[in-house]
Design an enzyme around this catalytic site. Structure first.
Site, PDB file in Angstrom:
ATOM      1  N   GLU A   1      -9.854   8.388  -8.868  1.00 52.91           N
ATOM      2  CA  GLU A   1      -9.976   6.926  -8.970  1.00 52.91           C
ATOM      3  C   GLU A   1     -11.162   6.427  -8.153  1.00 52.91           C
ATOM      4  OE1 GLU A   1      -6.608   4.394  -8.407  1.00 52.91           O
ATOM      5  OE2 GLU A   1      -5.383   5.465  -9.875  1.00 52.91           O
TER       6      GLU A   1
ATOM      7  N   HIS B   1     -10.469  -1.249  -9.488  1.00 50.06           N
ATOM      8  CA  HIS B   1     -10.338   0.208  -9.386  1.00 50.06           C
ATOM      9  C   HIS B   1     -10.197   0.789 -10.787  1.00 50.06           C
ATOM     10  CE1 HIS B   1      -6.043  -0.953  -9.396  1.00 50.06           C
ATOM     11  NE2 HIS B   1      -5.776   0.262  -9.852  1.00 50.06           N
TER      12      HIS B   1
ATOM     13  N   HIS C   1      -8.474   3.599 -13.599  1.00 50.64           N
ATOM     14  CA  HIS C   1      -7.312   4.395 -13.993  1.00 50.64           C
ATOM     15  C   HIS C   1      -7.831   5.501 -14.915  1.00 50.64           C
ATOM     16  CE1 HIS C   1      -3.938   1.131 -13.384  1.00 50.64           C
ATOM     17  NE2 HIS C   1      -4.422   1.586 -12.256  1.00 50.64           N
TER      18      HIS C   1
ATOM     19  N   ASP D   1       0.094  -1.590  -8.141  1.00 52.26           N
ATOM     20  CA  ASP D   1      -1.054  -2.504  -8.176  1.00 52.26           C
ATOM     21  C   ASP D   1      -0.578  -3.948  -8.047  1.00 52.26           C
ATOM     22  OD1 ASP D   1      -2.873  -0.454  -8.556  1.00 52.26           O
ATOM     23  OD2 ASP D   1      -2.818  -0.615 -10.744  1.00 52.26           O
TER      24      ASP D   1
HETATM   25 ZN    ZN Z   1      -3.996   1.011 -10.426  1.00 57.28          ZN
END
Ligand code: ZN
Length: 157
Positions: free
Chosen positions: A27, A89, A91, A102
């Site tokens: 990530e 961010h 995935h 999240d």
């Molecule tokens: Zn996430």
């Protein structure tokens, strides 16, 4: 009451790029820099992972000082109008929707900061933009839709 977010072209292009390269990577993440214009927001820039960030297959820990430095530079250069406006961010293995972790993290961050914030999630199938407001967190978790594109950026609402 709708909140509009003007996402600068550079930010859209970076998120588009992440869609293309995030698959198979740990990530990635960073902060979204932007300004508040009345009820609306502008996202002008974003930071990228640095060597001290903790990049795992299913998590991203932002600990590199470059994020704070980029924030401070933008803040100073804009006379205190452009600052911390959200987070993003990737995935790499999922879709562009927030996990339950999240959502919990976003809500507590918005509560701490005390104003609406934008959150972006980029996945191989696309990226999503979300706004969370301090008192209406659940109602604003919905993904914003891109609308008019102008000279500076695209308006999401
Ligand atoms: Zn996430």
């Amino acid at each position: 009451m709708t909140l509009r977010v003007l996402v600068y072209h550079a930010v859209c292009e970076e998120l588009d790029r992440l869609v293309g390269v995030c698959r198979g990577q740990p990530e990635a993440g960073g902060i979204l820099l932007g300004a508040y214009r009345g009820r609306d927001m502008e996202l002008t820039a974003m930071t990228h992972p640095g060597p001290k960030d903790d990049r795992q297959a299913f998590s991203f820990g932002r600990s590199d000082p470059l994020h704070q430095r980029a924030h401070d530079l933008a803040w100073t250069a804009s006379d205190g109008t452009v600052g911390y406006a959200g987070e993003w961010h990737t995935h790499p293995l999922g879709g562009p929707t927030p996990s339950s972790i999240d959502i919990r993290t976003w809500r507590s961050e918005v509560k701490r900061v005390g104003r609406p914030m934008a959150f972006a999630v980029a996945a191989p199938s696309g990226w999503g933009l979300f706004v969370v407001r301090p008192r209406f967190a659940w109602s604003t978790r919905a993904r914003l839709k891109p609308g008019l594109a102008g000279r500076v950026g695209t308006i999401f609402s």
